[in-house]
Design a protein around this motif. Structure first.
Motif, PDB file in Angstrom:
ATOM      1  N   ASN A 191     -16.229  -2.613  -2.070  1.00 36.97           N
ATOM      2  CA  ASN A 191     -14.882  -2.684  -1.519  1.00 36.97           C
ATOM      3  C   ASN A 191     -13.883  -2.645  -2.673  1.00 36.97           C
ATOM      4  N   THR A 192     -12.718  -2.092  -2.413  1.00 39.30           N
ATOM      5  CA  THR A 192     -11.669  -2.110  -3.425  1.00 39.30           C
ATOM      6  C   THR A 192     -10.347  -2.435  -2.753  1.00 39.30           C
ATOM      7  N   TYR A 193      -9.415  -3.018  -3.525  1.00 41.95           N
ATOM      8  CA  TYR A 193      -8.206  -3.596  -2.947  1.00 41.95           C
ATOM      9  C   TYR A 193      -6.972  -3.148  -3.718  1.00 41.95           C
ATOM     10  N   PHE A 194      -5.972  -2.651  -2.967  1.00 43.73           N
ATOM     11  CA  PHE A 194      -4.703  -2.226  -3.548  1.00 43.73           C
ATOM     12  C   PHE A 194      -3.563  -2.893  -2.781  1.00 43.73           C
ATOM     13  N   GLY A 195      -2.440  -3.091  -3.463  1.00 45.67           N
ATOM     14  CA  GLY A 195      -1.306  -3.757  -2.847  1.00 45.67           C
ATOM     15  C   GLY A 195      -0.420  -2.791  -2.083  1.00 45.67           C
ATOM     16  N   GLN A 196       0.176  -3.274  -1.008  1.00 42.47           N
ATOM     17  CA  GLN A 196       1.067  -2.457  -0.197  1.00 42.47           C
ATOM     18  C   GLN A 196       2.317  -2.038  -0.964  1.00 42.47           C
ATOM     19  N   ILE A 224      -5.820  -2.029   1.861  1.00 43.01           N
ATOM     20  CA  ILE A 224      -4.427  -2.191   1.433  1.00 43.01           C
ATOM     21  C   ILE A 224      -3.976  -3.571   1.884  1.00 43.01           C
ATOM     22  N   VAL A 225      -3.539  -4.381   0.931  1.00 51.09           N
ATOM     23  CA  VAL A 225      -3.218  -5.787   1.169  1.00 51.09           C
ATOM     24  C   VAL A 225      -1.700  -5.965   1.172  1.00 51.09           C
ATOM     25  N   PRO A 226      -1.150  -6.736   2.125  1.00 51.46           N
ATOM     26  CA  PRO A 226       0.307  -6.915   2.201  1.00 51.46           C
ATOM     27  C   PRO A 226       0.934  -7.356   0.886  1.00 51.46           C
ATOM     28  N   THR A 227       2.153  -6.900   0.658  1.00 54.41           N
ATOM     29  CA  THR A 227       2.887  -7.182  -0.573  1.00 54.41           C
ATOM     30  C   THR A 227       3.153  -8.677  -0.726  1.00 54.41           C
ATOM     31  N   GLU A 228       2.904  -9.195  -1.933  1.00 52.32           N
ATOM     32  CA  GLU A 228       3.282 -10.567  -2.256  1.00 52.32           C
ATOM     33  C   GLU A 228       4.742 -10.585  -2.691  1.00 52.32           C
ATOM     34  N   ARG A 229       5.504 -11.562  -2.195  1.00 55.26           N
ATOM     35  CA  ARG A 229       6.940 -11.613  -2.462  1.00 55.26           C
ATOM     36  C   ARG A 229       7.359 -12.971  -2.998  1.00 55.26           C
ATOM     37  N   ASP A 230       8.480 -12.962  -3.704  1.00 56.42           N
ATOM     38  CA  ASP A 230       9.077 -14.215  -4.145  1.00 56.42           C
ATOM     39  C   ASP A 230       9.427 -15.030  -2.902  1.00 56.42           C
ATOM     40  N   PRO A 231       9.057 -16.306  -2.858  1.00 55.69           N
ATOM     41  CA  PRO A 231       9.287 -17.089  -1.646  1.00 55.69           C
ATOM     42  C   PRO A 231      10.759 -17.353  -1.352  1.00 55.69           C
ATOM     43  N   VAL A 232      11.634 -17.176  -2.332  1.00 54.67           N
ATOM     44  CA  VAL A 232      13.054 -17.465  -2.130  1.00 54.67           C
ATOM     45  C   VAL A 232      13.827 -16.225  -1.689  1.00 54.67           C
ATOM     46  N   LEU A 340      12.670  -0.521  -9.767  1.00 61.56           N
ATOM     47  CA  LEU A 340      11.989  -1.329  -8.769  1.00 61.56           C
ATOM     48  C   LEU A 340      11.665  -0.486  -7.541  1.00 61.56           C
ATOM     49  N   ILE A 341      10.509  -0.732  -6.922  1.00 57.41           N
ATOM     50  CA  ILE A 341      10.131  -0.036  -5.696  1.00 57.41           C
ATOM     51  C   ILE A 341       9.728  -1.059  -4.638  1.00 57.41           C
ATOM     52  N   ASP A 342       9.812  -0.658  -3.371  1.00 56.11           N
ATOM     53  CA  ASP A 342       9.416  -1.541  -2.279  1.00 56.11           C
ATOM     54  C   ASP A 342       9.249  -0.697  -1.025  1.00 56.11           C
ATOM     55  N   ASN A 343       8.652  -1.282   0.014  1.00 54.69           N
ATOM     56  CA  ASN A 343       8.452  -0.538   1.264  1.00 54.69           C
ATOM     57  C   ASN A 343       8.113  -1.471   2.403  1.00 54.69           C
ATOM     58  N   PHE A 344       8.285  -0.949   3.601  1.00 54.12           N
ATOM     59  CA  PHE A 344       7.779  -1.573   4.825  1.00 54.12           C
ATOM     60  C   PHE A 344       7.069  -0.490   5.631  1.00 54.12           C
ATOM     61  N   VAL A 345       6.084  -0.904   6.416  1.00 51.92           N
ATOM     62  CA  VAL A 345       5.435  -0.005   7.357  1.00 51.92           C
ATOM     63  C   VAL A 345       5.993  -0.313   8.738  1.00 51.92           C
ATOM     64  N   LEU A 346       6.560   0.702   9.405  1.00 52.56           N
ATOM     65  CA  LEU A 346       7.150   0.540  10.731  1.00 52.56           C
ATOM     66  C   LEU A 346       6.184   1.127  11.759  1.00 52.56           C
ATOM     67  N   GLY A 347       5.913   0.358  12.785  1.00 52.90           N
ATOM     68  CA  GLY A 347       4.971   0.814  13.803  1.00 52.90           C
ATOM     69  C   GLY A 347       3.676   0.027  13.711  1.00 52.90           C
ATOM     70  N   ASP A 348       2.553   0.714  13.896  1.00 56.21           N
ATOM     71  CA  ASP A 348       1.245   0.078  13.906  1.00 56.21           C
ATOM     72  C   ASP A 348       0.821  -0.241  12.476  1.00 56.21           C
ATOM     73  N   ASN A 350      -1.249  -2.405  11.274  1.00 53.86           N
ATOM     74  CA  ASN A 350      -2.670  -2.670  11.053  1.00 53.86           C
ATOM     75  C   ASN A 350      -3.501  -1.408  10.891  1.00 53.86           C
ATOM     76  N   SER A 351      -2.967  -0.262  11.299  1.00 52.76           N
ATOM     77  CA  SER A 351      -3.701   0.990  11.090  1.00 52.76           C
ATOM     78  C   SER A 351      -3.572   1.474   9.645  1.00 52.76           C
ATOM     79  N   VAL A 352      -2.651   0.890   8.910  1.00 47.05           N
ATOM     80  CA  VAL A 352      -2.419   1.275   7.516  1.00 47.05           C
ATOM     81  C   VAL A 352      -2.825   0.162   6.560  1.00 47.05           C
ATOM     82  N   VAL A 353      -2.343  -1.035   6.840  1.00 42.47           N
ATOM     83  CA  VAL A 353      -2.577  -2.186   5.961  1.00 42.47           C
ATOM     84  C   VAL A 353      -3.692  -3.023   6.560  1.00 42.47           C
ATOM     85  N   HIS A 354      -4.852  -3.037   5.898  1.00 45.43           N
ATOM     86  CA  HIS A 354      -5.990  -3.811   6.403  1.00 45.43           C
ATOM     87  C   HIS A 354      -7.017  -3.999   5.289  1.00 45.43           C
TER      88      HIS A 354
END
Length: 354
Positions: A191-196, A224-232, A340-348, A350-354
Motif C-alpha cells: 500500500n502507498t499513501y499520498f496527501g490530498q 489518498i488521505v485527507p489534507t492535514e490543516r492548521d487547527p486555527v 501555496l496550493i490547496d484544494n477541495f473535492v466537490l461531490g462524491d 469517497n470515490s477519490v479520497v480513500h
C-alpha cells in the motif's frame, strides 16, 4: 502490562545494523541508503508474507506527513518512508537548493511515532525503515533540472499533466512520475499513501500505476488521505510553509478561505464562473490589504476541473449538470516568494479520497 514494540528486530527479521556515519544522524530506525541494501530487507518481508506500507516524502516532515505514516502503521505489518529531494521535479528557476532539509528532526519525529496495533492491545507499532537514496542511485544516467539536457529514462502521463498544477509548472509531473516509478520499483509497496493537498499528483499517479500494470502497488492500493490543516486557520500543512515570514503566515489562509467561498457558492447553485469570480474578488481584496502591510500576494489560479480527465469545467457549468464525476476545486497563490496550493473535492469525495 509490559508493552511490546513491533519493530524490524521483533518480527523474525535478521538483526540489522543501525547506520550511524558522519553523514547520517544516529537512528533507532534502520536507514537504507542504497537500493541493494533495501531490497535485501524487502525480500525478507516477502518471505515472511508481511505487508509493507510506503510514504514517499522529500523530508522536512510535518503533521501532514505523519498522518500518512500513521495510516500506514494502522493498515500494514511494516511501514517504510522515503526521504529524497527529487531534482527532476524542480524547474531551473525553482527552489531545489533552498528546499528545507531537516533529516535529524525528521528522524526524531519518526522515532517518536508510536501507534497501538489494532489486532493486539499489547503491541506498539513504529516505522520500520527509512529509505534515503542518493541522487546517483536514483538517476544513474545523471540528472539536470533543465529537461532539454536530461538523459536517460523518464515517465510522462500524457494528457493529464498539462492542466491545473501542470499548467503553472510544465515539467513538474514528468519529474514526479519518474521518481515515483523509481521509488515503487525499489520499495515494492503493498500500500502507498499520498496527501490530498497534492490531489492532481496523487490521481495522476493512480492512473500511472494502472496504465503501467504495476503490482506494487496496484491502483486500488494507492490511497489518498485527507489534507492535514492548521487547527486555527485551516491552512494546509506543507513543508514550504517554513518559508513564510511571520507577516505572510498571518494571511496565508487566504487561499483556503477563497476556496471555501467557491465551495459555498457552488453548493448554493451558482455557476462555476460565478463561484470562481467571487473567490478571485476575495483574494484581490486580501491582496490589497496585504500590500498595505508590505506583503506581496498574487493569485496564480483558482479553477474547477473534472477529477478523471482534469479538464476545466465550462464557465456556465452548475452543480446539477456535472453528473456523478467529482469536481476538483483547486488554487494556488504566491505570498512573497512562497507558492501555496490547496484544494477541495466537490461531490462524491469517497470515490477519490480513500
Amino acid at each position: 502490562m509490559l508493552v511490546r514494540y513491533l519493530s524490524p528486530r521483533l518480527v523474525r527479521f535478521p538483526k540489522i545494523r543501525l547506520m550511524s556515519t558522519p553523514a547520517l544522524p544516529p537512528s533507532t530506525i534502520p536507514i537504507f541508503t542504497t537500493v541493494a541494501s533495501y531490497r535485501e530487507w524487502r525480500q525478507k518481508a516477502f518471505d515472511e508474507k508481511k505487508s509493507v506500507g510506503f510514504v514517499a516524502t522529500m523530508g522536512a516532515l510535518h503533521e501532514g506527513h505523519l498522518s500518512l505514516v500513521k495510516r500506514s502503521l494502522l493498515e500494514n505489518d511494516l511501514t517504510v518512508l522515503s526521504i529524497f529531494v527529487n531534482p527532476a521535479q524542480f524547474a531551473p528557476h525553482e527552489d531545489l537548493s533552498s528546499y528545507p532539509r531537516t533529516l535529524p528532526r525528521d528522524l526524531e519525529l519518526l522515532t517518536a511515532l508510536q501507534i497501538p496495533a489494532t489486532d493486539a492491545v499489547d503491541i506498539i507499532k513504529t516505522p520500520s525503515a527509512v529509505f534515503l537514496p542518493s541522487v546517483r542511485d536514483m538517476y544513474p544516467s545523471g540528472i539536470s533540472q533543465d529537461v532539454a539536457n536530461q538523459k536517460g529514462t523518464f515517465i510522462e502521463v500524457k494528457g493529464y499533466g498539462d492542466q491545473m498544477e501542470g499548467k503553472s509548472r510544465p515539467t513538474f509531473f514528468r519529474g514526479v512520475a519518474t521518481v515515483v516509478t523509481k521509488l515503487f520499483n525499489a520499495i515494492q509497496p503493498t500500500n502507498t499513501y499520498f496527501g490530498q493537498k497534492d490531489i492532481q499528483q496523487a490521481l495522476l499517479l493512480r492512473r500511472m500505476v494502472k496504465d503501467q500494470l504495476m503490482a506494487y502497488p496496484d491502483p486500488d492500493h494507492l490511497h489518498i488521505v485527507p489534507t492535514e490543516r492548521d487547527p486555527v486557520d485551516r491552512l494546509a500543512l506543507s513543508s514550504r510553509n517554513a518559508y513564510l515570514t511571520p507577516e505572510e503566515r498571518k494571511i496565508a489562509a487566504t487561499l483556503v478561505k477563497a476556496l471555501e467561498e467557491v465551495k459555498s457558492a457552488w453548493k448554493s447553485g451558482s455557476t462555476k464562473e460565478e463561484s470562481t469570480t467571487k473567490a478571485r474578488s476575495f483574494v484581490e481584496g486580501a491582496a490589497a490589504l496585504a500590500a498595505g502591510e508590505g506583503v506581496e500576494m498574487k493569485l496564480d489560479y483558482i479553477e474547477m476541473n473534472d477529477s478523471e480527465t482534469f479538464e476545466v469545467l465550462e464557465g456556465n457549468a452548475v452543480k446539477e449538470t456535472v453528473g456523478n464525476t467529482p469536481v476538483i476545486l483547486s488554487g494556488a497563490l504566491w505570498l512573497g516568494r512562497t507558492r501555496l496550493i490547496d484544494n477541495f473535492v466537490l461531490g462524491d469525495v469517497n470515490s477519490v479520497v480513500h
